[in-house]
Design a protein around this motif. Structure first.
Motif, PDB file in Angstrom:
ATOM      1  N   PRO A  84     129.092  15.167  28.178  1.00  0.00           N
ATOM      2  CA  PRO A  84     128.214  13.990  28.087  1.00  0.00           C
ATOM      3  C   PRO A  84     126.929  14.364  27.347  1.00  0.00           C
ATOM      4  O   PRO A  84     126.384  15.445  27.551  1.00  0.00           O
ATOM      5  N   GLY A 119     123.049  12.747  25.862  1.00  0.00           N
ATOM      6  CA  GLY A 119     122.058  11.690  25.684  1.00  0.00           C
ATOM      7  C   GLY A 119     121.334  11.928  24.375  1.00  0.00           C
ATOM      8  O   GLY A 119     121.934  11.932  23.297  1.00  0.00           O
ATOM      9  N   GLY A 120     120.027  12.197  24.461  1.00  0.00           N
ATOM     10  CA  GLY A 120     119.222  12.405  23.245  1.00  0.00           C
ATOM     11  C   GLY A 120     119.297  13.820  22.699  1.00  0.00           C
ATOM     12  O   GLY A 120     118.662  14.125  21.697  1.00  0.00           O
ATOM     13  N   ASN A 121     120.040  14.692  23.378  1.00  0.00           N
ATOM     14  CA  ASN A 121     120.205  16.097  22.949  1.00  0.00           C
ATOM     15  C   ASN A 121     118.858  16.818  22.809  1.00  0.00           C
ATOM     16  O   ASN A 121     118.633  17.541  21.850  1.00  0.00           O
ATOM     17  N   THR A 122     117.984  16.599  23.789  1.00  0.00           N
ATOM     18  CA  THR A 122     116.700  17.312  23.791  1.00  0.00           C
ATOM     19  C   THR A 122     116.653  18.363  24.912  1.00  0.00           C
ATOM     20  O   THR A 122     115.607  18.982  25.134  1.00  0.00           O
ATOM     21  N   GLY A 123     117.751  18.550  25.613  1.00  0.00           N
ATOM     22  CA  GLY A 123     117.793  19.516  26.708  1.00  0.00           C
ATOM     23  C   GLY A 123     117.478  20.931  26.201  1.00  0.00           C
ATOM     24  O   GLY A 123     117.757  21.258  25.041  1.00  0.00           O
ATOM     25  N   HIS A 156     117.105  10.168  26.443  1.00  0.00           N
ATOM     26  CA  HIS A 156     117.608   8.939  27.051  1.00  0.00           C
ATOM     27  C   HIS A 156     117.321   8.955  28.548  1.00  0.00           C
ATOM     28  O   HIS A 156     117.297  10.044  29.158  1.00  0.00           O
ATOM     29  N   ASN A 171     117.521  11.997  31.232  1.00  0.00           N
ATOM     30  CA  ASN A 171     116.405  12.326  32.141  1.00  0.00           C
ATOM     31  C   ASN A 171     116.911  12.429  33.582  1.00  0.00           C
ATOM     32  O   ASN A 171     116.551  13.359  34.302  1.00  0.00           O
ATOM     33  N   THR A 216     119.164  15.470  34.172  1.00  0.00           N
ATOM     34  CA  THR A 216     118.442  16.754  34.272  1.00  0.00           C
ATOM     35  C   THR A 216     117.361  16.708  35.356  1.00  0.00           C
ATOM     36  O   THR A 216     116.669  17.688  35.565  1.00  0.00           O
ATOM     37  N   GLY A 222     111.115  16.344  34.970  1.00  0.00           N
ATOM     38  CA  GLY A 222     109.831  16.210  35.676  1.00  0.00           C
ATOM     39  C   GLY A 222     108.807  15.559  34.772  1.00  0.00           C
ATOM     40  O   GLY A 222     108.570  14.365  34.836  1.00  0.00           O
ATOM     41  N   GLU A 241     123.432  17.413  35.640  1.00  0.00           N
ATOM     42  CA  GLU A 241     123.628  17.893  34.260  1.00  0.00           C
ATOM     43  C   GLU A 241     125.013  17.575  33.687  1.00  0.00           C
ATOM     44  O   GLU A 241     125.622  18.404  33.002  1.00  0.00           O
ATOM     45  N   ILE A 295     126.615   9.167  33.902  1.00  0.00           N
ATOM     46  CA  ILE A 295     125.711   8.104  34.350  1.00  0.00           C
ATOM     47  C   ILE A 295     125.727   7.011  33.280  1.00  0.00           C
ATOM     48  O   ILE A 295     125.482   7.292  32.095  1.00  0.00           O
ATOM     49  N   GLU A 322     112.428  22.455  36.183  1.00  0.00           N
ATOM     50  CA  GLU A 322     112.719  21.079  35.752  1.00  0.00           C
ATOM     51  C   GLU A 322     113.735  20.979  34.617  1.00  0.00           C
ATOM     52  O   GLU A 322     114.232  19.895  34.337  1.00  0.00           O
ATOM     53  N   ASN A 352     131.674  18.682  31.427  1.00  0.00           N
ATOM     54  CA  ASN A 352     130.703  19.706  31.044  1.00  0.00           C
ATOM     55  C   ASN A 352     131.046  21.096  31.589  1.00  0.00           C
ATOM     56  O   ASN A 352     130.241  21.700  32.321  1.00  0.00           O
TER      57      ASN A 352
HETATM   58  P1  FAD Z   1     120.553  15.707  26.737  1.00  0.00           P
HETATM   59  O1  FAD Z   1     119.736  16.809  26.190  1.00  0.00           O
HETATM   60  O2  FAD Z   1     121.436  14.996  25.809  1.00  0.00           O
HETATM   61  O3  FAD Z   1     121.423  16.257  27.955  1.00  0.00           O
HETATM   62  C1  FAD Z   1     120.848  17.040  28.955  1.00  0.00           C
HETATM   63  C2  FAD Z   1     121.892  17.263  30.071  1.00  0.00           C
HETATM   64  O4  FAD Z   1     122.196  16.039  30.712  1.00  0.00           O
HETATM   65  C3  FAD Z   1     123.225  17.795  29.565  1.00  0.00           C
HETATM   66  O5  FAD Z   1     123.767  18.654  30.534  1.00  0.00           O
HETATM   67  C4  FAD Z   1     124.087  16.550  29.418  1.00  0.00           C
HETATM   68  O6  FAD Z   1     125.462  16.840  29.549  1.00  0.00           O
HETATM   69  C5  FAD Z   1     123.583  15.692  30.551  1.00  0.00           C
HETATM   70  N1  FAD Z   1     123.623  14.252  30.295  1.00  0.00           N
HETATM   71  C6  FAD Z   1     122.969  13.556  29.334  1.00  0.00           C
HETATM   72  N2  FAD Z   1     123.207  12.246  29.460  1.00  0.00           N
HETATM   73  C7  FAD Z   1     124.029  12.099  30.522  1.00  0.00           C
HETATM   74  C8  FAD Z   1     124.631  10.977  31.173  1.00  0.00           C
HETATM   75  N3  FAD Z   1     124.423   9.726  30.754  1.00  0.00           N
HETATM   76  N4  FAD Z   1     125.418  11.211  32.245  1.00  0.00           N
HETATM   77  C9  FAD Z   1     125.638  12.475  32.701  1.00  0.00           C
HETATM   78  N5  FAD Z   1     125.096  13.556  32.129  1.00  0.00           N
HETATM   79  C10 FAD Z   1     124.307  13.370  31.060  1.00  0.00           C
HETATM   80  N6  FAD Z   1     112.031  18.293  30.582  1.00  0.00           N
HETATM   81  C11 FAD Z   1     111.263  18.105  31.668  1.00  0.00           C
HETATM   82  O7  FAD Z   1     111.789  18.105  32.783  1.00  0.00           O
HETATM   83  N7  FAD Z   1     109.907  17.920  31.564  1.00  0.00           N
HETATM   84  C12 FAD Z   1     109.267  17.905  30.378  1.00  0.00           C
HETATM   85  O8  FAD Z   1     108.056  17.751  30.324  1.00  0.00           O
HETATM   86  C13 FAD Z   1     110.055  18.077  29.198  1.00  0.00           C
HETATM   87  N8  FAD Z   1     109.485  18.046  27.993  1.00  0.00           N
HETATM   88  C14 FAD Z   1     110.238  18.261  26.884  1.00  0.00           C
HETATM   89  C15 FAD Z   1     109.601  18.250  25.649  1.00  0.00           C
HETATM   90  C16 FAD Z   1     110.329  18.484  24.497  1.00  0.00           C
HETATM   91  C17 FAD Z   1     109.631  18.473  23.167  1.00  0.00           C
HETATM   92  C18 FAD Z   1     111.732  18.721  24.583  1.00  0.00           C
HETATM   93  C19 FAD Z   1     112.544  18.962  23.354  1.00  0.00           C
HETATM   94  C20 FAD Z   1     112.374  18.717  25.815  1.00  0.00           C
HETATM   95  C21 FAD Z   1     111.644  18.500  26.983  1.00  0.00           C
HETATM   96  N9  FAD Z   1     112.234  18.505  28.254  1.00  0.00           N
HETATM   97  C22 FAD Z   1     111.461  18.296  29.363  1.00  0.00           C
HETATM   98  C23 FAD Z   1     113.674  18.828  28.457  1.00  0.00           C
HETATM   99  C24 FAD Z   1     114.434  17.688  29.123  1.00  0.00           C
HETATM  100  O9  FAD Z   1     115.551  18.132  29.854  1.00  0.00           O
HETATM  101  C25 FAD Z   1     114.841  16.588  28.245  1.00  0.00           C
HETATM  102  O10 FAD Z   1     113.950  16.249  27.271  1.00  0.00           O
HETATM  103  C26 FAD Z   1     115.461  15.314  28.838  1.00  0.00           C
HETATM  104  O11 FAD Z   1     115.397  15.063  30.205  1.00  0.00           O
HETATM  105  C27 FAD Z   1     116.908  15.355  28.447  1.00  0.00           C
HETATM  106  O12 FAD Z   1     117.319  14.077  28.092  1.00  0.00           O
HETATM  107  P2  FAD Z   1     118.364  13.863  26.921  1.00  0.00           P
HETATM  108  O13 FAD Z   1     118.715  12.427  26.887  1.00  0.00           O
HETATM  109  O14 FAD Z   1     117.883  14.457  25.667  1.00  0.00           O
HETATM  110  O15 FAD Z   1     119.620  14.676  27.486  1.00  0.00           O
END
Ligand code: FAD
Ligand code: MLT
Ligand code: ZN
Length: 476
Positions: free
Chosen positions: A82, A84-88, A153, A157, A160, A163, A213, A219, A429, A466
């Protein structure tokens, strides 16, 4: 000996066949992506440290489509990642081998918003910043905010348990998420999308998926409690001589600002050097060893201004802070926040970054950075500390000109042993993902890990969701 952070052997999942592709194309016409160029950015993580080799990216729009995909993948024993925004930041969001990428990018509809209760319900692929803009027009805000807001996304959020910068004030997603809709590994749709503040009818199942995760289910929708938009916001940027003074300043501002305190974040002078050098962001005050960003959010500008003034007066006269600047207008508030939010970005320009996201008792929070600097000597390019002081969360980051296994061997397990000695958490977090999963025992007893593994086996018996993430390779 392979590093504990390395990926295990590929598990015996099926490989994609032309028949599988035909099935996906039938249910997702035009949204089954196989072009390697289009797949590239979904195969690589934000930090560009982990790379998968998936050949299929699926972009469903509805829960029903997600359900059909998972039902099929489970029956065919196809692994699914899965995304989302791939910022993990822990290598959890991209495949390790050829897992199918299931993206929520097209599941971006807001479903309902109630302006009396402040409860928002939306699909999981809504970008955090878009939700914030939608709410701000209605005089509300999201209870979380983070530097990745423009890409992450809400589903990511929640997955993961992110926080971020507002946790001090509004608490974690375990408190603000009121309901979730989740598609389980076999395609069943679990409807826990409640919009109630209180519901003690048995186990609170949604909590299992917050921070899971992507290993227990996908979700697909979220309901979340949103606070009113504060009428008055102030941001202060202060400099302190020592970390001890920074903590005393925290104590003082908790006492004097009380309910209007909404963030207490810090960065050290090494972070400031990287912001100046790589992003050309000038220091808004004079050079100091430590910097603090304090935000107040309240409903009365005069009342908040008076409290802030009294606090600053006290902090200056008692020599807790060396210098400072205050912002009340939007553009300066944003500029001061960038000094904290853009540290992550500045690190990517400094070199290959080893990231550690640690919970520690406040008194020991910065000692880890000092000890690590001494321990590594000139083997590292930069060793920096920043983070969420109000939440007891340190971000310790170490850079080197390129990936450096010898440096990594000097950092780990030193950093984890140090953390465990203080009863801290090796992931405050960001989660465990691929990179941290095998270090889980530094923060969780083996009995708890075994129970986690049983829950995984119950919800996803074939382990298609995953794989290689969160849970360790070996059970103790
Ligand atoms: P993704 O990176 O796409 O995925 C993260 C995880 O969630 C993966 O394991 C994925 O398989 C899973 N996932 C994604 N979507 C779903 C879904 N719909 N259902 C089930 N599983 C799913 N984190 C913090 O906690 N605090 C911060 O202050 C913070 N600041 C950040 C700042 C920057 C510049 C960056 C790059 C990252 C930061 N992060 C921070 C990391 C943080 O984990 C993510 O930014 C965010 O929560 C992940 O969301 P995403 O949509 O990018 O998920
Ligand atoms: C932050 O607080 O800035 C984020 O968690 C990202 C990071 O740790 O770099
Ligand atoms: Zn953080």
């Amino acid at each position: 000996k392979p590093s504990p952070a390395a990926a295990p052997e590929r598990l015996p999942f099926s490989r994609i066949t032309p028949e599988d592709l035909a099935f996906f194309r039938e249910i997702l016409p035009g949204r089954t992506i196989t072009d390697p160029d289009l797949l590239e950015s979904s195969n690589v993580d934000w930090l560009k440290t982990v790379r998968g080799s998936s050949e299929v990216l699926l972009r469903p729009q509805t829960t029903e489509e997600v359900s059909r995909i998972l039902k099929y993948c489970n029956s065919r024993n196809l692994a699914v990642n899965p995304q989302g925004g791939n910022t993990g930041l822990v290598g959890g969001s991209v495949p390790v081998y050829d897992e199918i990428i299931l993206s929520t990018a097209l599941m971006n509809n807001i479903l309902t918003f109630h302006s009396i209760s402040g409860i928002l319900t939306c699909q999981s692929g809504c970008v955090l910043e878009n939700l914030s803009l939608y709410l701000e027009e209605r005089d509300f805000i999201m209870p979380l905010d983070l530097g990745a807001k423009g890409s992450c996304h809400i589903g990511g959020n929640v997955a993961t348990n992110a926080g971020g910068l507002r946790l001090l004030r509004y608490g974690s997603l375990h408190g603000t998420v009121l309901g979730l809709e989740v598609v389980l590994a076999d395609g069943q749709v679990l409807d826990c999308l409640a919009t109630l503040r209180k519901d003690n009818t048995g186990y609170d199942l949604k909590q299992l998926f917050i921070g899971s995760e992507g290993t227990l289910g996908v979700i697909t929708a979220v309901s979340i409690l949103c606070p009113r938009k504060p009428r008055s916001v102030n941001v202060v940027f202060l400099g302190c001589e020592t970390f001890e003074q920074l903590l005393k300043t925290f104590q003082l501002c908790r006492g004097m600002l009380g309910e209007i305190l909404s963030a207490y974040e810090f960065l050290d002078s090494e972070c400031m050097r990287l912001l100046n050098t790589h992003l050309k962001l000038p220091n808004p005050i004079s050079d100091c060893p430590f910097y603090v960003v304090i935000e107040t959010s309240g409903s009365d500008a005069t009342h908040d201004g008076e409290k802030l003034h009294n606090f600053l007066d006290e902090a200056m006269t008692s020599s807790l802070v060396m210098d400072g600047t205050v912002a009340t207008e939007d553009s300066k508030i944003k500029a001061l926040w960038s000094m904290r939010e853009r540290v992550t970005e500045s690190l990517t320009h400094d070199g290959f970054t080893y990231k550690y996201d640690i919970s520690l008792p406040l008194e020991q929070l910065y000692q880890l950075v000092t000890d690590m600097r001494e321990h590594l000597g000139d083997r590292a390019k930069s060793v920096v500390g920043y983070g969420h002081v109000g939440d007891g969360n340190l971000h310790l980051n170490i850079t080197s000109p390129a990936k450096d296994p010898a440096l990594l061997a000097a950092i780990e397990p030193f950093v984890y042993e140090w953390t465990a000695k203080c009863q801290g958490s090796i992931s405050a977090e960001h989660g465990l993902g691929l990179k941290k999963r095998n270090y889980i025992y530094y923060s969780k007893p083996s009995q708890a890990v075994a129970l986690m593994s049983n829950i995984k086996a119950m919800l996803d018996p074939k382990g298609i969701l995953n794989p290689y993430k969160t849970l360790p390779d070996n059970l103790k």
